[in-house]
Design an enzyme around this catalytic site. Structure first.
Site, PDB file in Angstrom:
ATOM      1  CE  LYS A  47      29.371  36.095  -8.168  1.00 46.43           C
ATOM      2  NZ  LYS A  47      28.322  35.762  -7.197  1.00 46.43           N
ATOM      3  N   GLY A  48      29.178  34.676 -14.859  1.00 45.66           N
ATOM      4  CA  GLY A  48      28.671  33.678 -15.799  1.00 45.66           C
ATOM      5  C   GLY A  48      29.664  33.231 -16.853  1.00 45.66           C
ATOM      6  CD  GLU A 103      28.479  38.626 -20.543  1.00 46.48           C
ATOM      7  OE1 GLU A 103      28.437  37.480 -20.054  1.00 46.48           O
ATOM      8  OE2 GLU A 103      28.014  39.604 -19.966  1.00 46.48           O
ATOM      9  CG  ASP A 104      27.102  34.067 -19.153  1.00 46.07           C
ATOM     10  OD1 ASP A 104      27.225  35.277 -19.456  1.00 46.07           O
ATOM     11  OD2 ASP A 104      26.504  33.690 -18.127  1.00 46.07           O
ATOM     12  CG  ASP A 107      18.159  37.539 -21.005  1.00 45.70           C
ATOM     13  OD1 ASP A 107      17.092  37.826 -21.547  1.00 45.70           O
ATOM     14  OD2 ASP A 107      18.255  36.668 -20.137  1.00 45.70           O
ATOM     15  CE  LYS A 135      17.328  32.988 -22.225  1.00 38.29           C
ATOM     16  NZ  LYS A 135      16.775  33.360 -20.889  1.00 38.29           N
ATOM     17  CG  PHE A 156      15.062  30.763 -15.685  1.00 36.01           C
ATOM     18  CD1 PHE A 156      16.417  30.564 -15.474  1.00 36.01           C
ATOM     19  CD2 PHE A 156      14.398  31.666 -14.866  1.00 36.01           C
ATOM     20  CE1 PHE A 156      17.107  31.223 -14.482  1.00 36.01           C
ATOM     21  CE2 PHE A 156      15.080  32.327 -13.858  1.00 36.01           C
ATOM     22  CZ  PHE A 156      16.437  32.099 -13.669  1.00 36.01           C
ATOM     23  CB  VAL A 157      18.954  28.403 -20.239  1.00 37.64           C
ATOM     24  CG1 VAL A 157      17.929  28.031 -21.282  1.00 37.64           C
ATOM     25  CG2 VAL A 157      19.556  29.763 -20.541  1.00 37.64           C
ATOM     26  CG  ASP A 163      23.128  32.632 -11.481  1.00 39.50           C
ATOM     27  OD1 ASP A 163      23.178  33.309 -12.532  1.00 39.50           O
ATOM     28  OD2 ASP A 163      22.745  33.096 -10.395  1.00 39.50           O
ATOM     29  NE  ARG A 169      27.147  31.889 -10.704  1.00 37.01           N
ATOM     30  CZ  ARG A 169      26.684  32.942 -11.376  1.00 37.01           C
ATOM     31  NH1 ARG A 169      26.720  32.964 -12.688  1.00 37.01           N
ATOM     32  NH2 ARG A 169      26.180  33.984 -10.724  1.00 37.01           N
TER      33      ARG A 169
HETATM   34  C1  PRP Z   1      24.061  37.817 -17.106  1.00 40.03           C
HETATM   35  C2  PRP Z   1      25.029  37.596 -18.260  1.00 40.03           C
HETATM   36  C3  PRP Z   1      25.190  38.952 -18.847  1.00 40.03           C
HETATM   37  C4  PRP Z   1      23.848  39.598 -18.568  1.00 40.03           C
HETATM   38  C5  PRP Z   1      23.049  39.531 -19.824  1.00 40.03           C
HETATM   39  O1  PRP Z   1      24.773  38.218 -16.005  1.00 40.03           O
HETATM   40  O2  PRP Z   1      26.255  37.062 -17.822  1.00 40.03           O
HETATM   41  O3  PRP Z   1      26.215  39.681 -18.218  1.00 40.03           O
HETATM   42  O4  PRP Z   1      23.181  38.841 -17.551  1.00 40.03           O
HETATM   43  O5  PRP Z   1      21.784  40.135 -19.612  1.00 40.03           O
HETATM   44  P1  PRP Z   1      21.271  41.335 -20.520  1.00 40.03           P
HETATM   45  O6  PRP Z   1      21.599  41.009 -21.941  1.00 40.03           O
HETATM   46  O7  PRP Z   1      19.777  41.326 -20.250  1.00 40.03           O
HETATM   47  O8  PRP Z   1      21.902  42.596 -20.070  1.00 40.03           O
HETATM   48  P2  PRP Z   1      24.129  38.347 -14.538  1.00 40.03           P
HETATM   49  O9  PRP Z   1      23.780  39.793 -14.296  1.00 40.03           O
HETATM   50  O10 PRP Z   1      23.030  37.344 -14.381  1.00 40.03           O
HETATM   51  O11 PRP Z   1      25.359  38.009 -13.601  1.00 40.03           O
HETATM   52  P3  PRP Z   1      26.262  36.682 -13.517  1.00 40.03           P
HETATM   53  O12 PRP Z   1      27.132  36.663 -14.769  1.00 40.03           O
HETATM   54  O13 PRP Z   1      27.074  36.873 -12.278  1.00 40.03           O
HETATM   55  O14 PRP Z   1      25.348  35.484 -13.448  1.00 40.03           O
END
Ligand code: PRP
Length: 183
Positions: A47-48, A103-104, A107, A135, A156-157, A163, A169
């Site tokens: 959803k991000g 993508e948002d 990580d 990051k 933690f952002v 979220d 969000r």
């Molecule tokens: C977040 C973000 C990416 C993923 C990145 O999604 O939107 O999809 O984590 O993490 P990574 O690089 O460690 O794989 P999340 O699973 O938190 O779901 P969301 O988008 O619904 O918040």
């Protein structure tokens, strides 16, 4: 929601809504130059990515299509495991399409590495990534990302789609969450 509305939950604003919009506009200009006249398919990862998708799509002076995927990492805890399961697949056929994953945040990089491989196996003409935040200090794998908005510290952002426990969000800025909220 503005940062000032939840000041006690935040330690620092990393990027304001205005800075984010300026950066997205610059990324849109790069994308327009790279895909002249192409019918680009933007794939948002729920959803991000909802906020960045909405702003990037409207900023682009190109005909585009939009589609969505929802994925989830297997495994315990909040860390991405790299083993990904599709919760909602695309509606579109990717054959011959130029695909841009929106993508948002990147990580560990594990989710996008998997997604890139998955979408590239579907016969697309090209698959590239546009991520608003990355990051570098959290990276477990190197992801081939064509467009990156901002590199941010390994904090933690939250906000602008990001979220904590499904909250924040709708914060306009991106900010560091205060430890008392999650510890
Ligand atoms: C977040 C973000 C990416 C993923 C990145 O999604 O939107 O999809 O984590 O993490 P990574 O690089 O460690 O794989 P999340 O699973 O938190 O779901 P969301 O988008 O619904 O918040």
């Amino acid at each position: 929601m503005d940062s000032v509305d939840i000041q006690a939950d935040l330690t620092k604003v990393l990027h304001t809504e205005a800075e984010i919009h300026t950066r997205i506009a610059a990324m849109a200009r790069e994308i327009e130059a790279d895909y002249p006249g192409e019918n680009l398919l933007l794939v948002g990862v729920l959803k991000g990515a909802v906020m960045v998708m909405a702003d990037l799509a409207r900023e682009l002076k190109l005909p585009i299509n939009m589609d969505w995927m929802a994925v989830s990492s297997y495994g315990a805890g909040t860390q991405s495991s790299g083993v990904v399961r599709i919760l909602k697949d695309l509606d579109s056929d990717l054959s011959g399409r130029n695909v841009l994953i929106v993508e948002d945040i990147i990580d560990s990089g594990l989710t996008l590495t998997w997604l890139l491989g998955n979408l590239r196996s579907r016969g697309a003409a090209s698959v590239e990534i546009c991520a608003l935040f990355r990051k570098p200090l959290a990276a477990k794998v190197v992801v081939d990302v064509r467009y990156v908005g901002f590199e941010i510290p390994n904090d933690f952002v939250v906000g602008y789609g990001l979220d904590f426990d499904e909250r924040y969000r709708n914060l306009r800025d991106v900010a560091v969450l205060a430890p008392h909220v999650y510890s």
